[in-house]
Motif scaffolding. Sequence first.
Motif, PDB file in Angstrom:
ATOM      1  N   GLU A  11      44.230  43.259  34.661  1.00 52.09           N
ATOM      2  CA  GLU A  11      43.555  42.025  35.026  1.00 52.09           C
ATOM      3  C   GLU A  11      44.602  40.918  35.026  1.00 52.09           C
ATOM      4  N   LEU A  12      44.617  40.136  36.073  1.00 56.67           N
ATOM      5  CA  LEU A  12      45.584  39.040  36.170  1.00 56.67           C
ATOM      6  C   LEU A  12      44.819  37.783  36.566  1.00 56.67           C
ATOM      7  N   ARG A  13      44.579  36.919  35.605  1.00 55.48           N
ATOM      8  CA  ARG A  13      43.825  35.674  35.830  1.00 55.48           C
ATOM      9  C   ARG A  13      42.500  35.916  36.571  1.00 55.48           C
ATOM     10  N   GLY A  14      41.824  36.974  36.210  1.00 55.29           N
ATOM     11  CA  GLY A  14      40.529  37.284  36.820  1.00 55.29           C
ATOM     12  C   GLY A  14      40.628  38.178  38.042  1.00 55.29           C
ATOM     13  N   MET A  15      41.851  38.347  38.566  1.00 55.52           N
ATOM     14  CA  MET A  15      42.019  39.303  39.666  1.00 55.52           C
ATOM     15  C   MET A  15      42.109  40.698  39.066  1.00 55.52           C
TER      16      MET A  15
END
Length: 206
Positions: A11-15
């Motif tokens: 997960e990367l900032r919600g992505m």
Amino acid sequence: MSEFAANKALELRGMQVLKGLLDRDAQERMVEELRHVIRAAPLFSPVTQSGKIMSVRMTSAGRFGWISDRNGYRYSETHPDGMPWPEMPPLVSRVWDTVSGCARTPECCLINFYGESARMGMHQDIDEVDFSAPVVSISLGDDALFRVGNEARGGRTESIWLTSGDVVVMGGASRRLFHGVDRVKHGSSTLLPRAGRINVTLRVVT
Ligand code: SIN
Ligand code: MN
């Protein structure tokens, strides 16, 4: 069993970053599909409104394609050469069906080709009407350093290397985050015979 299985989900900032969702066989089949699209609707070099030539070359499939020229950037139902875009490739559609969690079908399959030294400046995907539908991004070929920022330009950012077969789902609040590609490691993948990177983004436009 689904034809797609990620090795790892980050997960990367919600992505959502689905590492290796496409195995080598699926990547090769997708490249073959994209070759058909590119044969019918050749890659072109978009120009910004200010006259700057973008370093990526692009084309599209589906009802809409994204274009940019001296009149600005926009979705268009025709290629700059005048023809309608080719149909959405089936394997690409199945990736959307598997990961989007969205009942609508994608209306644009934008194909970006990154040759040596191509990059993509930080931007938001905000030319669409329905932000409840995510943007699904598929990476093929050379490794790319993908950077994610904030809802406004500037501020602290985080980066991740995307490799061939990775799929990023930009949904929910992450749909509006600034993002870009700082650089591509030319020749890092053997998928494309003359190296380079293809990024496919799927979007609902209307
Ligand atoms: C884009 O945001 O348009 C492209 C992202 C990527 O190439 O990974
Ligand atoms: Mn984008």
